[in-house]
Design a protein around this motif. Sequence first.
Motif, PDB file in Angstrom:
ATOM      1  N   TYR A  25       0.812  -1.226   0.000  1.00  0.00           N
ATOM      2  CA  TYR A  25       0.000   0.000   0.000  1.00  0.00           C
ATOM      3  C   TYR A  25       0.841   1.270   0.000  1.00  0.00           C
ATOM      4  O   TYR A  25       0.290   2.373   0.034  1.00  0.00           O
ATOM      5  CB  TYR A  25      -0.931   0.013   1.213  1.00  0.00           C
ATOM      6  N   ARG A  26       2.164   1.112  -0.005  1.00  0.00           N
ATOM      7  CA  ARG A  26       3.089   2.250  -0.005  1.00  0.00           C
ATOM      8  C   ARG A  26       2.789   3.194   1.162  1.00  0.00           C
ATOM      9  O   ARG A  26       2.696   4.419   1.004  1.00  0.00           O
ATOM     10  CB  ARG A  26       3.019   2.994  -1.341  1.00  0.00           C
ATOM     11  N   LEU A  27       2.655   2.597   2.322  1.00  0.00           N
ATOM     12  CA  LEU A  27       2.387   3.389   3.521  1.00  0.00           C
ATOM     13  C   LEU A  27       3.665   4.104   3.950  1.00  0.00           C
ATOM     14  O   LEU A  27       4.769   3.602   3.775  1.00  0.00           O
ATOM     15  CB  LEU A  27       1.879   2.490   4.646  1.00  0.00           C
ATOM     16  N   GLY A  34      -1.426   5.799   5.170  1.00  0.00           N
ATOM     17  CA  GLY A  34      -1.789   6.029   3.786  1.00  0.00           C
ATOM     18  C   GLY A  34      -3.162   6.662   3.746  1.00  0.00           C
ATOM     19  O   GLY A  34      -3.641   7.201   4.748  1.00  0.00           O
TER      20      GLY A  34
END
Length: 269
Positions: free
Chosen positions: A19-21, A35
Amino acid sequence: MLVWVAALHCEAKPIIDYYRLRKSASHHAFDVYQGDNMLCIISGIGKNAAASAVAWVAGLNRSEASIAWINIGTAGSASHEIGTPLWVCRISEPASKRHFYPIPLINSGLQTAQCQTLDQPSIDYHPDQIYDMEASALFEAATRFSSAELVHCLKIISDNPTQQTGRNKALISQLIHQHIAQFAGFAESLMALNNQLAALQIKDADWKKFLACAHFTQTQKTRVSKSLRFLLSRDFHTDKLIAEASNLQSANRIIDHLEKLCQLQTQDL
């Protein structure tokens, strides 16, 4: 909002990467990755750590209309292969002899398992159970802030009688990453359900009537609101609930009554 809770960073890493947090620089009690309408918190190992992380993050996000929770982590098993992904359908806590029953999502596609939450690591596995150290505490804590149908535990088998990989952090991340698409699909369905429940608003006039039944602390108000939203989703009538609350008068008695009604509804599912 969806909150992922992992005991260890290696368990959270596949979620963070997928999730590319981004790591929060403003939070120091726990490592938090954020995110859009989602975060992942690293709780540490054990029941106390899991419960503390849930309470802490729920307090920070008390303005959210509804919060969904997923405990992502590893478990031991006598009957599953290493890397098997599972949804926990029943949680037992031998120390207190209590049981918890998560409510299934429709068509999650995940194999189910019954989980025992232990105070100490063990390899004395029963064939019909998987074993962890956080699920019971997380479920109990999270259901103080959210409806039971919004609290779930997803586990990857990391240990069995012939192979123990629980200390291999890189392998744990790899095992979870192999099933990240399936876990993400589960999360998507859960977020959709969370949005539906968040839209179930209690009318201001009805809310004031509930608050007039007794003196509620802010934490108690959160528990009442959570229970009411769940009961409204089960077609309970607000007027009847208000009348029952008025007769009870005590805040604790009202909360116990509402939460027992919720529990009865979950047992029928």
